[in-house]
Enzyme design. Structure first.
Site, PDB file in Angstrom:
ATOM      1  N   LYS A  33      73.651  85.277  59.705  1.00  0.00           N
ATOM      2  CA  LYS A  33      72.586  84.818  58.808  1.00  0.00           C
ATOM      3  C   LYS A  33      72.281  85.826  57.709  1.00  0.00           C
ATOM      4  O   LYS A  33      72.586  87.007  57.816  1.00  0.00           O
ATOM      5  CB  LYS A  33      71.348  84.437  59.616  1.00  0.00           C
ATOM      6  CG  LYS A  33      71.586  83.088  60.297  1.00  0.00           C
ATOM      7  CD  LYS A  33      70.371  82.476  60.901  1.00  0.00           C
ATOM      8  CE  LYS A  33      70.767  81.089  61.433  1.00  0.00           C
ATOM      9  NZ  LYS A  33      69.778  80.561  62.358  1.00  0.00           N
ATOM     10  N   ARG A  92      73.504  81.469  69.836  1.00  0.00           N
ATOM     11  CA  ARG A  92      74.260  80.451  69.082  1.00  0.00           C
ATOM     12  C   ARG A  92      75.119  81.193  68.070  1.00  0.00           C
ATOM     13  O   ARG A  92      74.594  81.890  67.208  1.00  0.00           O
ATOM     14  CB  ARG A  92      73.258  79.517  68.390  1.00  0.00           C
ATOM     15  CG  ARG A  92      73.892  78.366  67.625  1.00  0.00           C
ATOM     16  CD  ARG A  92      72.798  77.505  66.999  1.00  0.00           C
ATOM     17  NE  ARG A  92      73.335  76.386  66.249  1.00  0.00           N
ATOM     18  CZ  ARG A  92      73.755  76.465  64.997  1.00  0.00           C
ATOM     19  NH1 ARG A  92      73.681  77.598  64.338  1.00  0.00           N
ATOM     20  NH2 ARG A  92      74.248  75.402  64.393  1.00  0.00           N
TER      21      ARG A  92
HETATM   22  N1  HH2 Z   1      70.722  77.774  62.826  1.00  0.00           N
HETATM   23  C1  HH2 Z   1      71.355  76.896  62.017  1.00  0.00           C
HETATM   24  C2  HH2 Z   1      71.497  75.554  62.413  1.00  0.00           C
HETATM   25  N2  HH2 Z   1      71.022  75.130  63.607  1.00  0.00           N
HETATM   26  N3  HH2 Z   1      69.947  75.573  65.648  1.00  0.00           N
HETATM   27  C3  HH2 Z   1      69.337  76.430  66.472  1.00  0.00           C
HETATM   28  N4  HH2 Z   1      68.870  76.011  67.658  1.00  0.00           N
HETATM   29  N5  HH2 Z   1      69.145  77.741  66.132  1.00  0.00           N
HETATM   30  C4  HH2 Z   1      69.576  78.239  64.937  1.00  0.00           C
HETATM   31  O1  HH2 Z   1      69.351  79.441  64.662  1.00  0.00           O
HETATM   32  C5  HH2 Z   1      70.247  77.365  64.026  1.00  0.00           C
HETATM   33  C6  HH2 Z   1      70.404  76.001  64.428  1.00  0.00           C
HETATM   34  C7  HH2 Z   1      71.898  77.347  60.709  1.00  0.00           C
HETATM   35  O2  HH2 Z   1      73.197  77.868  60.861  1.00  0.00           O
HETATM   36  P1  HH2 Z   1      74.547  77.021  60.655  1.00  0.00           P
HETATM   37  O3  HH2 Z   1      74.563  75.804  61.532  1.00  0.00           O
HETATM   38  O4  HH2 Z   1      75.703  77.905  60.813  1.00  0.00           O
HETATM   39  O5  HH2 Z   1      74.536  76.638  59.134  1.00  0.00           O
HETATM   40  P2  HH2 Z   1      74.176  75.318  58.329  1.00  0.00           P
HETATM   41  O6  HH2 Z   1      72.758  74.965  58.631  1.00  0.00           O
HETATM   42  O7  HH2 Z   1      74.387  75.719  56.884  1.00  0.00           O
HETATM   43  O8  HH2 Z   1      75.113  74.227  58.765  1.00  0.00           O
END
Ligand code: HH2
Length: 273
Positions: free
Chosen positions: A213, A248
């Protein structure tokens, strides 16, 4: 959802999106997404978290039809192969379809923003992750403010967990997430990572997603997302030491090493090697 688990669980991130901040576009096509999901399971992921809508700061919302088109074939194929799948969605309609296709849990970053969500999860007897976010992805990083970020996040999550239980979700199926990067400055994120022990006292397993992040670049300087795995591991080790039950991660290989070494130190889980 996490009853009687001795070790920290590792959730692998699988974004079936063109625009996610780290893996956007890499698995936007179903075949590539399924292959990556199977690879993450083979690497040792306990859960594969399939998402069809980027929630990175400033991301544009996606309609239910498009989200369903992206995720359902992937969920179905991974579940059929025996992979434990969670569905990362804010929409009850998408959650219901994914649970019908074999997902075992819903990862809801809006923490029941859709009033139909708790009923869907309760009806399926599925797991449910409730995440704290201030505002919404389009604007959440504009000017996040808190008096006491840890206390406010704890109060919010306790309130949403009570709402889920009132709607019939089994308390043993709940998991809470402070939402690193979801309407938080660098200082807020660091305070929350320091405050995991306080969140753990709420009595539910805590999930932490610090993987790659932006706040890590706020500490380190302009390191691109794909090169933030060591930094992510540092944050996750401290989260596990504070009582987190699940992390995660984008790199399951790194996440698993992180969890196993932290577990050996913190929880005295016997080493495998
Ligand atoms: N972070 C993201 C998305 N979903 N869910 C949980 N429970 N916790 C988190 O920290 C979290 C999440 C954001 O990261 P990512 O899925 O890699 O990116 P994007 O939202 O751009 O798809």
């Amino acid at each position: 959802m996490l009853d009687n688990v001795a070790h920290t669980l590792v959730m692998g991130v699988l974004n079936v999106t063109p625009d996610s901040f780290s893996d956007g576009g890499r698995h936007a096509e179903a075949g590539a997404a399924v292959a990556r999901g199977l690879e993450m399971a083979a690497e040792g992921a306990d859960l594969v978290d399939v998402g069809g809508e980027s929630t990175r700061p400033g991301a544009a919302p996606v309609g239910a039809e498009e989200e369903l088109r992206r995720v359902i074939p992937v969920v179905r194929e991974l579940a059929a192969a025996g992979v434990l799948v969670s569905i990362d969605t804010r929409k009850a309609e998408v959650a219901a379809a994914a649970l019908g296709a074999g997902a075992v849990a819903v990862n809801d970053i809006s923490a029941l923003g859709d009033p139909a969500m708790a009923g869907v999860v309760a009806g399926a007897g599925a797991g449910l992750v409730l995440l704290h976010m201030q505002g919404n992805p389009a604007t959440m990083q504009d000017d996040p403010r808190y008096e006491d970020v840890v206390a406010e996040v704890a109060r919010y999550l306790a309130d949403r967990a009570a709402g889920a239980e009132d709607a019939g979700v089994d308390p043993a199926c709940l998991c809470l997430d402070p939402g690193i990067g979801f309407g938080k400055t660098l200082e807020h994120n660091l305070a929350l990572l320091r405050g995991i022990p306080e969140l753990a006292t709420l009595g539910y397993p805590v999930l932490v997603g610090a993987s790659r992040k932006r706040f890590l670049a706020g500490i380190l300087g302009p390191v691109p997302p794909a090169e933030r795995d060591a930094a992510s591991a540092a944050a996750h080790v401290l989260a596990i030491a504070g009582g987190a039950a699940m992390i995660r991660v984008h790199s399951v290989v790194v996440g698993l090493q992180t969890a196993r070494v932290a577990d050996a130190i913190v929880r005295a889980v016997p080493a495998e090697g």
